[in-house]
Design a protein around this motif. Structure first.
Motif, PDB file in Angstrom:
ATOM      1  N   THR A 194      32.063   3.333 133.848  1.00  0.00           N
ATOM      2  CA  THR A 194      32.536   2.646 134.908  1.00  0.00           C
ATOM      3  C   THR A 194      31.697   1.685 135.412  1.00  0.00           C
ATOM      4  O   THR A 194      32.024   0.341 135.981  1.00  0.00           O
ATOM      5  N   VAL A 195      30.297   2.264 135.911  1.00  0.00           N
ATOM      6  CA  VAL A 195      29.488   1.509 136.440  1.00  0.00           C
ATOM      7  C   VAL A 195      28.602   0.456 135.717  1.00  0.00           C
ATOM      8  O   VAL A 195      28.321  -0.703 136.058  1.00  0.00           O
ATOM      9  N   LEU A 196      28.125   0.780 134.628  1.00  0.00           N
ATOM     10  CA  LEU A 196      27.408   0.146 133.928  1.00  0.00           C
ATOM     11  C   LEU A 196      27.809  -0.861 133.037  1.00  0.00           C
ATOM     12  O   LEU A 196      29.096  -0.800 132.772  1.00  0.00           O
ATOM     13  N   PHE A 203      31.688   8.095 134.267  1.00  0.00           N
ATOM     14  CA  PHE A 203      30.723   7.443 135.519  1.00  0.00           C
ATOM     15  C   PHE A 203      30.016   6.040 135.118  1.00  0.00           C
ATOM     16  O   PHE A 203      30.243   5.240 135.622  1.00  0.00           O
ATOM     17  N   SER A 204      29.330   6.672 134.203  1.00  0.00           N
ATOM     18  CA  SER A 204      28.314   5.574 133.677  1.00  0.00           C
ATOM     19  C   SER A 204      29.209   4.211 132.777  1.00  0.00           C
ATOM     20  O   SER A 204      28.679   3.126 133.201  1.00  0.00           O
ATOM     21  N   LYS A 236      29.594   2.333 124.809  1.00  0.00           N
ATOM     22  CA  LYS A 236      30.487   2.645 125.704  1.00  0.00           C
ATOM     23  C   LYS A 236      32.053   2.604 125.211  1.00  0.00           C
ATOM     24  O   LYS A 236      32.248   1.981 124.278  1.00  0.00           O
ATOM     25  N   SER A 252      36.929   8.853 136.340  1.00  0.00           N
ATOM     26  CA  SER A 252      35.812   9.790 136.552  1.00  0.00           C
ATOM     27  C   SER A 252      35.685  10.278 137.828  1.00  0.00           C
ATOM     28  O   SER A 252      35.168  11.380 138.158  1.00  0.00           O
ATOM     29  N   GLY A 303      37.865   4.151 136.775  1.00  0.00           N
ATOM     30  CA  GLY A 303      37.292   4.769 138.259  1.00  0.00           C
ATOM     31  C   GLY A 303      38.047   5.950 138.740  1.00  0.00           C
ATOM     32  O   GLY A 303      37.509   6.848 139.047  1.00  0.00           O
TER      33      GLY A 303
END
Length: 200
Positions: free
Chosen positions: A96-98, A93-94, A106, A11, A8
């Motif tokens: 971290t979030v997904l 970012f993806s 990943k 990103s 996090g």
């Protein structure tokens, strides 16, 4: 949690540098004199003593840019480096979030190579852009300007911001490596305590 927090932070830093780089790219103040300033994609002019009332022109196509060095450094190198930086920030970012199941690639895409390519392209662009000081537009603005000699012009905030963004982007891998080392130390410590508890 530590790994997620590290990603996090990574990103967030990547997006911050992306915004700083974008502001420098669109800035018309890379080189400026008392009455005129120009950047990668724009140039501005104002009357004497009235700097707050500027008339600006944007270079929307390669044909609008006044010099070959301008075109290569702006479109190919600096803009290309920014796009690579943007792709890396979106990937981080993806990831971290997904969730991991939703994103099978990943962690498999080597984002450090994208960052290295971005830094190299941006560095070459920053070194090449002063060649445009030999163009007609620069000479009309800056007087007797030549390559790496800006005549009556001085460096504007756009160029300096781009240099700072490049330096910080180069330092990002060091921050990431330190975060990974801390996470590994915590994992090893937890593992050894767990082994002692099982042994007891």
């Amino acid at each position: 949690r530590d790994v997620g927090a590290g990603k996090g932070v990574g990103s967030a830093l990547a997006f911050s540098l992306l915004l700083i780089s974008a502001s420098s790219l669109v800035s018309p103040a890379w080189f400026q004199s008392d009455l005129f300033s120009f950047g990668l994609f724009a140039a501005c002019a104002w009357s004497e003593g009235n700097e707050w009332n500027q008339t600006c022109v944007a270079y929307r196509t390669l044909e609008d840019m006044p010099d070959l060095a301008w075109k290569v450094s702006s479109a190919a190198l600096l803009l290309g480096g920014w796009v690579l930086l943007a792709l890396r920030a979106l990937l981080l970012f993806s990831w971290t979030v997904l969730p991991k199941d939703f994103c099978p690639v990943k962690g498999r895409i080597p984002t450090q190579y994208m960052q290295a390519a971005s830094v190299i392209a941006s560095l070459l662009g920053l070194l090449l852009f002063p060649f445009s000081l030999a163009s007609e537009v620069a000479r009309l603005t800056c007087g007797p300007s030549t390559v790496y000699s800006s005549g009556r012009c001085h460096l504007g905030w756009g160029y300096i911001t781009a240099i700072l963004a490049l330096v910080f982007t180069s330092l990002l891998p060091i921050v990431g490596r330190l975060q990974e080392d801390k996470t590994r130390e915590k994992k090893i410590l937890f593992s050894s305590i767990k082994e002692r508890i099982i042994f007891v």
